[in-house]
Enzyme design. Structure first.
Site, PDB file in Angstrom:
ATOM      1  N   ARG A 251       0.821  -1.188  -0.099  1.00  0.00           N
ATOM      2  CA  ARG A 251      -0.043   0.070   0.000  1.00  0.00           C
ATOM      3  C   ARG A 251       0.674   1.375   0.067  1.00  0.00           C
ATOM      4  NH1 ARG A 251      -5.544  -0.898   3.550  1.00  0.00           N
ATOM      5  NH2 ARG A 251      -6.427  -2.711   2.765  1.00  0.00           N
TER       6      ARG A 251
ATOM      7  N   ASP B 298     -15.489  11.005   5.730  1.00  0.00           N
ATOM      8  CA  ASP B 298     -14.713  10.015   5.862  1.00  0.00           C
ATOM      9  C   ASP B 298     -13.240  10.479   6.126  1.00  0.00           C
ATOM     10  OD1 ASP B 298     -14.280   6.850   4.564  1.00  0.00           O
ATOM     11  OD2 ASP B 298     -12.476   7.982   4.275  1.00  0.00           O
TER      12      ASP B 298
END
Length: 272
Positions: A32, A137
């Protein structure tokens, strides 16, 4: 990657997002953070950790946190919470005198599928002028995508009934964009569940689904307490099917016969 580097990165994500990365998740860091490392000219995860420990590392810290946050979402996920929402929204609308607007929070909304699913339920109930849907978010990138309301063929095939696709989306090349009418019902902001939520105001319905599974018990309790403070006395909280309030807080009670549906203990009248 040294153990110290892993602890630095894992500690950062835990502090900023509440996400617990065990040693068994170390493999995720290479996958990632690869693009981010290239962008910042960092050759290893040890170099990432060293830069995070240095002054003026806020930009990198924010990028690392976003990269290690899971943003899995799809339309009408698990189905039943939205069936229950269809039953309780009209009751809540009747309970609000003077045409007071209902407010629904989609916490950790990712790329917006949950918030837009809620908006489609609202539209289907004829409550478009009575309900505001807010999606929040941690990631600025996914909030941007949610605002755009543009999804791939794969994304619209995940949980979205074909009749709703035809009614509420417009095809743009190989992608599909949410209609202006549905987009007008939902707005999106960046927001952290570990921050002070009081500025968001009070909500009649809160979706916080498949989020707590990434937190340790103290963080789950902290988040549930914060959500309880933002929920109306006759409101309802939706958690994921694998999540529970049991053993974490006494501020919510289960709604009888419903999985993952909770009401404030002060007024648990929404069963059925």
């Amino acid at each position: 990657m040294s153990g110290a580097a892993f602890e630095t990165i894992a500690g950062l994500v835990r502090t900023r997002a509440g996400i617990v990365l065990g040693a068994d998740k170390a493999y995720m860091l290479d996958t990632r953070l690869g693009g981010l490392m290239r962008e910042h000219g960092l050759e290893s995860l040890d170099a990432v950790a060293a830069k995070l420990r240095a002054p003026a590392s806020e930009r990198l810290a924010a990028a690392v946190t976003e990269a290690l946050t899971t943003n899995e979402s799809f339309f009408f996920r698990d189905g039943k919470p939205f069936d229950h929402l269809r039953r309780i929204l009209p009751k809540l609308a009747v309970a609000r005198s003077g045409g007071q607007r209902l407010r629904v929070l989609s916490a950790a909304c990712s790329t917006g599928q949950e918030a837009y699913s809620i908006a489609m339920v609202v539209e289907g109930l004829g409550l478009a002028g009575r309900v505001e849907v807010l999606g929040t978010d941690l990631s600025t990138d996914v909030v941007r995508r949610a605002r755009e309301g543009l999804y791939s063929q794969f994304e619209v095939q995940r949980g979205l009934p074909v009749q709703m696709l035809v009614k509420h989306f417009r095809q743009e090349g190989a992608q599909w964009r949410v209609s202006p009418a549905i987009r007008a019902l939902a707005r999106f902001e960046t927001g952290n569940l570990l921050a002070d939520l009081r500025s968001l105001g009070t909500f009649d319905v809160i979706f916080c689904r498949n989020v707590l599974i990434y937190f340790d018990a103290p963080t789950k309790t902290r988040v549930l307490s914060a959500l309880a403070g933002r929920l109306a006395p006759d409101g309802v909280l939706y958690l994921g099917g694998a999540e529970t309030v049991l053993g974490l807080t006494d501020r919510f009670a289960t709604v009888e016969g419903e999985r993952g549906v909770y009401a404030p203990v002060v007024r648990n009248l929404l069963a059925g």
